[in-house]
Structures are given as C-alpha cells and as structure tokens.
Write an enzyme that holds these catalytic residues in place. Structure first.
Site, PDB file in Angstrom:
ATOM      1  N   PRO A  33       0.832  -1.209   0.000  1.00  0.00           N
ATOM      2  CA  PRO A  33       0.000   0.000   0.000  1.00  0.00           C
ATOM      3  C   PRO A  33       0.862   1.252   0.000  1.00  0.00           C
ATOM      4  O   PRO A  33       1.800   1.365   0.797  1.00  0.00           O
ATOM      5  CB  PRO A  33      -0.801  -0.131   1.300  1.00  0.00           C
ATOM      6  N   THR A  35       0.275   5.546  -0.361  1.00  0.00           N
ATOM      7  CA  THR A  35      -0.634   6.681  -0.514  1.00  0.00           C
ATOM      8  C   THR A  35      -0.250   7.487  -1.750  1.00  0.00           C
ATOM      9  O   THR A  35       0.896   7.901  -1.900  1.00  0.00           O
ATOM     10  CB  THR A  35      -0.583   7.584   0.730  1.00  0.00           C
ATOM     11  N   HIS A 177      -5.078  -1.305   8.712  1.00  0.00           N
ATOM     12  CA  HIS A 177      -3.822  -0.576   8.874  1.00  0.00           C
ATOM     13  C   HIS A 177      -3.566  -0.357  10.365  1.00  0.00           C
ATOM     14  O   HIS A 177      -4.141   0.533  10.991  1.00  0.00           O
ATOM     15  CB  HIS A 177      -3.902   0.768   8.139  1.00  0.00           C
ATOM     16  N   ALA A 179      -0.319   0.057  11.562  1.00  0.00           N
ATOM     17  CA  ALA A 179       1.120   0.349  11.559  1.00  0.00           C
ATOM     18  C   ALA A 179       1.407   1.841  11.543  1.00  0.00           C
ATOM     19  O   ALA A 179       0.507   2.680  11.491  1.00  0.00           O
ATOM     20  CB  ALA A 179       1.770  -0.322  10.337  1.00  0.00           C
ATOM     21  N   HIS A 180       2.697   2.172  11.643  1.00  0.00           N
ATOM     22  CA  HIS A 180       3.272   3.467  11.270  1.00  0.00           C
ATOM     23  C   HIS A 180       2.814   4.663  12.085  1.00  0.00           C
ATOM     24  O   HIS A 180       2.883   5.800  11.645  1.00  0.00           O
ATOM     25  CB  HIS A 180       3.039   3.735   9.774  1.00  0.00           C
ATOM     26  N   TYR A 182      -0.295   5.405  13.141  1.00  0.00           N
ATOM     27  CA  TYR A 182      -1.672   5.848  12.943  1.00  0.00           C
ATOM     28  C   TYR A 182      -2.545   5.296  14.082  1.00  0.00           C
ATOM     29  O   TYR A 182      -2.040   4.721  15.040  1.00  0.00           O
ATOM     30  CB  TYR A 182      -2.166   5.436  11.561  1.00  0.00           C
TER      31      TYR A 182
END
Length: 373
Positions: A33, A35, A177, A179-180, A182
C-alpha cells in the site's frame, strides 16, 4: 534471452500460488500500500483503476490498495486520499476491483484511520477533532482529543462497515492498517497510549482496541474472507520506536490479534533483510510467523538499495538483487513479499522478475511519486 539460474530460482519461488483463508493468490508477489492522493473527493477514478490493473496484468498476485479512509469524520486528513465509504466512492472502488480481476490479480483495500496524525482543520471534515487513545501525537505533544468509549465504538463500527462493503462490492479480503503511528498503532504503542482503562496498561491491554476491530471485521464478513493486519515497530516521526524489545513481548501483542481473527500478518519494516532481535537472523515477518503460526507478508526496500524515507526527501535508489529475499522465502521464513517503490517506478517489475529479465529493472526515481503511471 538466456535465463540465469537466479532467474529460474526467482520464478520457482515467487510463482507458487498460495491460499489465504478462502482466497487463492496466483503467486507470492504483493503490491504494498502506498498513498498516492489521486482521488479528488475520495473517489478513485479511471486513472486509479488503470494504475492498479496495469500491475495486476504484469504479474502482481495480490494488490493491497493505498490506505483508504473508513467512515469516521476524524479518519483522514486529505480530500485527495480515497475513502472506503460513500456511494460514489464505493462505486469507484467496485470498478477498480473489477479491472484488477479482469487482469488476473486479486485485491484488498487497506482500511485506515490516521488518529492524531490529523490536525484540526484538515480536510475532508475540517470541523472534526483529532482523535487518539490519549490525545498524544507520536512526537509527544498533547493537542488531540482522548477517545471516549463512544468514540472507540464508532471507529470499530466504521472498520466493520468498510469490511462488509469490501466483500459486497467484490474485493477479495481486507487489510487493517495497524502500523506506522496511525490510530490503531497509537493504541498498541506505549508512547501514545497512556490510558488507565481497559484499553491501556500492559502490552496485552494495549491490544484490546486492535483486537476488537479485528473481531468486528471478522464478524462482518464471510468466514472464508481473508483479514490481513499490518503492523510495524517504527512510527512516523519515530523511526526507532519499538512495540516490542523481545520476542516474548512481541508474542504478547500478536497472540490476541491472531485469536481475534487475523488470517495474515503484514509486518512492515524499512529494510526486510535486517534481523529484528539479537541472536537470530529472522526479520520481523519471520518472528511473526514463528510466534503466531499465521501466514505473513514481509516488506521493506525490496529490489532497491535505499529505504523509502530518503525517497520522500527526493532521493532515488539503485536496483538491488533479491537473492537474499529468495533465500529467506526458500527457508519458509515468511510466505509473501510486498513490493513498494520498485513497483511504483515500474509497473512491469513482477513480470520482469518472474521471467528473469533482471537487466531490465529500473532504479527508483522519486519523481515517480508525482504521477500515477
């Protein structure tokens, strides 16, 4: 062209079909994925359809879409990132899935809530607050709204509705999602989760929000519909952050998620070849598979010699061989591999690798971020 032994090996290892719950994926290559912000009003159009279909036609087995906002007003921070709610938006996504299937691929949407990464006043809902478990951003500033139980329930419901819609309009599964840095990850990480209720505390308590999302998604779709969960140690603005310092800590986090209904984990790292814990060569994906027994996707600078952080600063990356990747997959360290920038740069990357045309692979140029080729 003469096919080298490395090329034959790549085809043999990466061309194997794999069953993810009730879905058969034709090979082991996943589009990661990424963005792209080419969906005005949250609607994926013809250019987005073509973007994904080109990669499916060139041999990508499973496409994980760019992050898509679930139906919660605080979920996003841009009017150009696609939504996974709304009649027009879902109609656009249905056409994307149809085109990917026609090209021979499979596809899942990544369901996303950005949490406190969102700042007050940002689109698509400028009046919506920024939500997080404790109102903390990853950098430690406290200018967002701690979530109430009603807020938590609303977000869980939004993920479940998006998953049900994904199955209804023809997608092959969903990815959550987590992860990261968020929202879901903000609950998992002690740095942003300072709650003293049932959603905060030790590592297991901090998984409760994520596990409830997984369980709600699992209940909203058919039993054979794959549920993927993406997670990471690193965060935006905190690349050295870690959910777990030891395998035991990681097992405590992953076990409730697996029990809630995750079929596949997607372990996000910046460089797939780096060992995750001392005393073992296993990467994060390898440890995930060892600890949970679930199928796992690995990711991180596949086919390139520099990680994505420098790419967002305008740097390119040279082509790097994948023998190390093939070694790991042959050893069954993980099951699938997600490819990001190399596929963004070259829609034909999978076809070239599977047919041994390594000399035709292209270095990554950060200018490719500006187009939807």
């Amino acid at each position: 062209m003469t096919v080298t032994p490395s090329a034959s090996r790549a085809a043999q290892i990466l061309s194997r079909p794999i069953a993810l719950n009730g879905l058969t994926v034709p090979n082991r290559i996943v589009m990661a994925p990424m963005t792209r912000m080419f969906s005005p009003g949250g609607v994926p159009g013809e250019d987005v359809r073509s973007y994904y279909a080109r990669r499916a036609a060139a041999g990508v087995g499973l496409i994980v879409t760019e992050g898509t906002y679930v139906g919660h007003e605080s979920a996003g921070q841009s009017s150009r990132v696609p939504w996974f709610h709304g009649e027009e938006q879902l109609a656009g996504w249905a056409k994307v899935a149809e085109d990917v299937h026609a090209a021979g691929g499979t596809i899942v949407p990544q369901l996303w809530h950005v949490g406190t990464v969102r700042k007050q006043g940002q689109n698509p809902y400028p009046d919506a607050p920024s939500h997080g478990p404790s109102g903390l951003r990853v950098d430690g500033t406290a200018d967002a709204t701690p979530m109430t139980q009603a807020d938590i329930d609303a977000v869980i419901g939004a993920f479940a509705r998006a998953a049900a819609d994904a199955e209804r309009i023809g997608f092959d599964g969903v990815e959550i999602h987590g992860a990261h840095g968020y929202l879901v990850d903000q609950f998992l990480w002690a740095g942003t989760n300072r709650r003293t209720d049932a959603y905060g505390g030790d590592a297991v308590a901090r998984t409760r929000f994520a596990a409830e999302i997984v369980a709600a998604v699992r209940a909203a779709v058919s039993p054979e519909f794959p549920v993927i969960f993406r997670y990471s140690q690193w965060k935006q603005e905190a690349y050295d952050a870690r959910l777990a310092e030891t395998p035991e800590e990681l097992e405590a986090i992953l076990t409730p998620l697996a029990a809630a209904g995750v079929d596949v984990f997607h372990a996000s790292t910046r460089r797939y070849w780096l060992p995750e814990f001392e005393g073992s060569d296993l990467n994060l994906a390898g440890w995930t598979k060892k600890l949970t027994g679930k199928q796992v996707i690995s990711v991180g600078s596949v086919g390139l010699d520099g990680d994505f952080i420098h790419a967002f600063q305008g740097a390119g990356s040279a082509v790097q061989g994948i023998d190390n990747l093939l070694d790991r997959m042959e050893a069954d360290e993980f099951d699938m591999v997600a490819v990001g920038r190399a596929l963004l740069q070259d829609p034909q990357w999978a076809a070239k690798v599977l047919s041994g045309r390594f000399d035709e692979l292209k270095p990554y140029d950060a200018a490719s971020l500006r187009t939807l080729s």
